[in-house]
Each structure stands twice: as structure tokens, then as C-alpha cells.
Design a protein around this motif. Structure first.
Motif, PDB file in Angstrom:
ATOM      1  N   ARG A 149       2.277   1.731  -3.505  1.00  0.00           N
ATOM      2  CA  ARG A 149       1.248   2.253  -4.420  1.00  0.00           C
ATOM      3  C   ARG A 149       0.963   3.721  -4.147  1.00  0.00           C
ATOM      4  O   ARG A 149       0.788   4.523  -5.069  1.00  0.00           O
ATOM      5  CB  ARG A 149      -0.033   1.431  -4.296  1.00  0.00           C
ATOM      6  N   ARG A 150       0.946   4.108  -2.863  1.00  0.00           N
ATOM      7  CA  ARG A 150       0.726   5.497  -2.511  1.00  0.00           C
ATOM      8  C   ARG A 150       1.847   6.380  -3.055  1.00  0.00           C
ATOM      9  O   ARG A 150       1.611   7.458  -3.615  1.00  0.00           O
ATOM     10  CB  ARG A 150       0.666   5.612  -0.971  1.00  0.00           C
ATOM     11  N   LYS A 174       0.829  -1.204   0.000  1.00  0.00           N
ATOM     12  CA  LYS A 174       0.000   0.000   0.000  1.00  0.00           C
ATOM     13  C   LYS A 174       0.863   1.253   0.000  1.00  0.00           C
ATOM     14  O   LYS A 174       0.555   2.230  -0.685  1.00  0.00           O
ATOM     15  CB  LYS A 174      -0.935   0.010   1.202  1.00  0.00           C
ATOM     16  N   ASN A 229       3.230  10.226  -9.818  1.00  0.00           N
ATOM     17  CA  ASN A 229       2.590  10.346 -11.134  1.00  0.00           C
ATOM     18  C   ASN A 229       1.826  11.649 -11.286  1.00  0.00           C
ATOM     19  O   ASN A 229       1.517  12.046 -12.397  1.00  0.00           O
ATOM     20  CB  ASN A 229       1.643   9.166 -11.407  1.00  0.00           C
ATOM     21  N   ILE A 230       1.522  12.302 -10.198  1.00  0.00           N
ATOM     22  CA  ILE A 230       0.720  13.536 -10.273  1.00  0.00           C
ATOM     23  C   ILE A 230       1.569  14.702 -10.627  1.00  0.00           C
ATOM     24  O   ILE A 230       2.592  14.986 -10.688  1.00  0.00           O
ATOM     25  CB  ILE A 230       0.003  13.811  -8.930  1.00  0.00           C
ATOM     26  N   ASP A 284       3.719   5.725  -5.636  1.00  0.00           N
ATOM     27  CA  ASP A 284       3.595   5.747  -7.096  1.00  0.00           C
ATOM     28  C   ASP A 284       2.538   6.750  -7.526  1.00  0.00           C
ATOM     29  O   ASP A 284       2.719   7.472  -8.508  1.00  0.00           O
ATOM     30  CB  ASP A 284       3.257   4.364  -7.645  1.00  0.00           C
ATOM     31  N   ARG A 285       1.419   6.790  -6.802  1.00  0.00           N
ATOM     32  CA  ARG A 285       0.363   7.746  -7.147  1.00  0.00           C
ATOM     33  C   ARG A 285       0.832   9.181  -6.951  1.00  0.00           C
ATOM     34  O   ARG A 285       0.529  10.051  -7.749  1.00  0.00           O
ATOM     35  CB  ARG A 285      -0.882   7.487  -6.298  1.00  0.00           C
ATOM     36  N   LYS A 286       1.595   9.430  -5.893  1.00  0.00           N
ATOM     37  CA  LYS A 286       2.103  10.780  -5.630  1.00  0.00           C
ATOM     38  C   LYS A 286       3.098  11.211  -6.699  1.00  0.00           C
ATOM     39  O   LYS A 286       3.129  12.360  -7.101  1.00  0.00           O
ATOM     40  CB  LYS A 286       2.758  10.844  -4.256  1.00  0.00           C
TER      41      LYS A 286
END
Length: 55
Positions: free
Chosen positions: A47-48, A44, A54-55, A50-52
Motif C-alpha cells: 500500500r505504501r 502495508k 500515485n503521487i 502504491d501511494r508513492k
């Protein structure tokens, strides 16, 4: 020795062995789930991140 005298002893050994075996199995399952929970928390967090990124 008399057969009737051996039966309670064998039953006691059997119950102690069974109890010990069940305890060990439950302990291993508990440790497995703890390890799985730690792996899930790490996944988790990745993934968190990775999301940060990508923004």
C-alpha cells in the motif's frame, strides 16, 4: 491389578496428554499470528508503494 493403583496412572497419562495437546494448539496459534503479522507487514509495504507511485 488393583483399580486404585491404575487410577493415578490414568490420571497422569490424561494430564500429560492434555498438556501436550494444549501446548501444540498454543504453538499453532502463535505460528498463525506470526504468519498473519508478516502478511500484514507485506500488505502495508504494498500500500505504501502504491501511494508513492500515485503521487
Amino acid at each position: 491389578m488393583n483399580q486404585s493403583m491404575l487410577f493415578p496412572f490414568r490420571l497422569s497419562v490424561l494430564s500429560n496428554t492434555t498438556t501436550h495437546l494444549l501446548f501444540v494448539i498454543l504453538l499453532k496459534i502463535c505460528l498463525f499470528f506470526d504468519e498473519l503479522e508478516a502478511f500484514d507487514q507485506e500488505a502495508k509495504a504494498i500500500r505504501r508503494e502504491d501511494r508513492k507511485s500515485n503521487i
